[in-house]
Design a protein around this motif. Sequence first.
Motif, PDB file in Angstrom:
ATOM      1  N   TYR A 143       3.248   5.871  -5.930  1.00 33.22           N
ATOM      2  CA  TYR A 143       2.921   6.041  -7.345  1.00 33.22           C
ATOM      3  C   TYR A 143       1.790   7.051  -7.526  1.00 33.22           C
ATOM      4  O   TYR A 143       1.885   7.977  -8.338  1.00 33.22           O
ATOM      5  CB  TYR A 143       2.537   4.690  -7.967  1.00 33.22           C
ATOM      6  N   TYR A 144       0.731   6.901  -6.739  1.00 31.42           N
ATOM      7  CA  TYR A 144      -0.422   7.804  -6.828  1.00 31.42           C
ATOM      8  C   TYR A 144       0.007   9.257  -6.585  1.00 31.42           C
ATOM      9  O   TYR A 144      -0.343  10.148  -7.352  1.00 31.42           O
ATOM     10  CB  TYR A 144      -1.492   7.376  -5.817  1.00 31.42           C
TER      11      TYR A 144
ATOM     12  N   TRP B 117      12.028  -1.654   3.837  1.00 35.53           N
ATOM     13  CA  TRP B 117      10.791  -1.952   4.554  1.00 35.53           C
ATOM     14  C   TRP B 117      11.077  -2.821   5.780  1.00 35.53           C
ATOM     15  O   TRP B 117      10.609  -2.543   6.877  1.00 35.53           O
ATOM     16  CB  TRP B 117       9.780  -2.635   3.625  1.00 35.53           C
ATOM     17  N   ARG B 118      11.864  -3.861   5.582  1.00 33.02           N
ATOM     18  CA  ARG B 118      12.165  -4.775   6.699  1.00 33.02           C
ATOM     19  C   ARG B 118      12.969  -4.077   7.803  1.00 33.02           C
ATOM     20  O   ARG B 118      12.828  -4.417   8.972  1.00 33.02           O
ATOM     21  CB  ARG B 118      12.892  -6.012   6.195  1.00 33.02           C
ATOM     22  N   ALA B 119      13.773  -3.092   7.442  1.00 31.72           N
ATOM     23  CA  ALA B 119      14.554  -2.357   8.437  1.00 31.72           C
ATOM     24  C   ALA B 119      13.698  -1.346   9.188  1.00 31.72           C
ATOM     25  O   ALA B 119      14.086  -0.855  10.233  1.00 31.72           O
ATOM     26  CB  ALA B 119      15.717  -1.622   7.765  1.00 31.72           C
ATOM     27  N   GLY B 120      12.538  -1.021   8.647  1.00 33.38           N
ATOM     28  CA  GLY B 120      11.666  -0.013   9.248  1.00 33.38           C
ATOM     29  C   GLY B 120      10.879  -0.549  10.424  1.00 33.38           C
ATOM     30  O   GLY B 120      11.125  -1.630  10.940  1.00 33.38           O
ATOM     31  N   GLY B 121       9.925   0.254  10.845  1.00 33.09           N
ATOM     32  CA  GLY B 121       9.074  -0.128  11.955  1.00 33.09           C
ATOM     33  C   GLY B 121       9.692   0.130  13.308  1.00 33.09           C
ATOM     34  O   GLY B 121       9.136  -0.244  14.333  1.00 33.09           O
ATOM     35  N   LYS B 122      10.836   0.779  13.327  1.00 30.18           N
ATOM     36  CA  LYS B 122      11.545   1.013  14.587  1.00 30.18           C
ATOM     37  C   LYS B 122      11.329   2.427  15.121  1.00 30.18           C
ATOM     38  O   LYS B 122      11.519   2.671  16.289  1.00 30.18           O
ATOM     39  CB  LYS B 122      13.029   0.753  14.408  1.00 30.18           C
TER      40      LYS B 122
ATOM     41  N   LYS C 212       8.932  -1.033  -5.554  1.00 24.95           N
ATOM     42  CA  LYS C 212       8.266  -2.335  -5.464  1.00 24.95           C
ATOM     43  C   LYS C 212       9.297  -3.477  -5.502  1.00 24.95           C
ATOM     44  O   LYS C 212       9.232  -4.410  -4.703  1.00 24.95           O
ATOM     45  CB  LYS C 212       7.270  -2.470  -6.623  1.00 24.95           C
ATOM     46  N   LEU C 213      10.246  -3.371  -6.410  1.00 22.97           N
ATOM     47  CA  LEU C 213      11.221  -4.453  -6.589  1.00 22.97           C
ATOM     48  C   LEU C 213      12.398  -4.393  -5.618  1.00 22.97           C
ATOM     49  O   LEU C 213      12.924  -5.432  -5.226  1.00 22.97           O
ATOM     50  CB  LEU C 213      11.751  -4.434  -8.028  1.00 22.97           C
TER      51      LEU C 213
ATOM     52  N   SER D 153       0.833  -1.208   0.000  1.00 24.77           N
ATOM     53  CA  SER D 153       0.000   0.000   0.000  1.00 24.77           C
ATOM     54  C   SER D 153       0.871   1.263   0.000  1.00 24.77           C
ATOM     55  O   SER D 153       0.517   2.258  -0.631  1.00 24.77           O
ATOM     56  CB  SER D 153      -0.993  -0.003   1.167  1.00 24.77           C
ATOM     57  N   ALA D 154       2.014   1.227   0.684  1.00 21.41           N
ATOM     58  CA  ALA D 154       2.933   2.374   0.674  1.00 21.41           C
ATOM     59  C   ALA D 154       3.466   2.613  -0.733  1.00 21.41           C
ATOM     60  O   ALA D 154       3.533   3.758  -1.196  1.00 21.41           O
ATOM     61  CB  ALA D 154       4.086   2.134   1.647  1.00 21.41           C
TER      62      ALA D 154
END
Length: 122
Positions: free
Chosen positions: A86-87, A114-119, A107-108, A80-81
């Motif tokens: 893109y939008y 992304w995996r490093a985020g959330g901190k 996307k690719l 969704s991010a």
Amino acid sequence: MTPVSVKVHEEDERGNVYTLTVPIIYCGLEIPAGFESDGASVPRFFWRCVFPPGEPRALLAAFVHDFIYRTHPTGWTKQSADKEFYYLLCVQGIARASAWLAYQGVKLFGGPAWRAGGKETK
């Protein structure tokens, strides 16, 4: 949409750093003043067919995308991010073909970021 108000720092190990000087409120997200982004991280060899990282029309998309990637707010996924990126590029006046190429890039190749985020909490 209104332009993003930023201060540009000189290039460092991340490239140019853009710091929000005014908060962004977008789709239930509050991106605080002081939040930093490297802009839309487009490799130099793609600048001609996409746009350079500091392209003003791409900064809103970059800040929203970076904030979601780093904080993983409830209800947002990588997919969704990336779609919102893109939008926002299209809404801000980036040509659809260029926006599509930038979207394919996140996307690719955005998985590690992304995996490093959330901190971060903000």
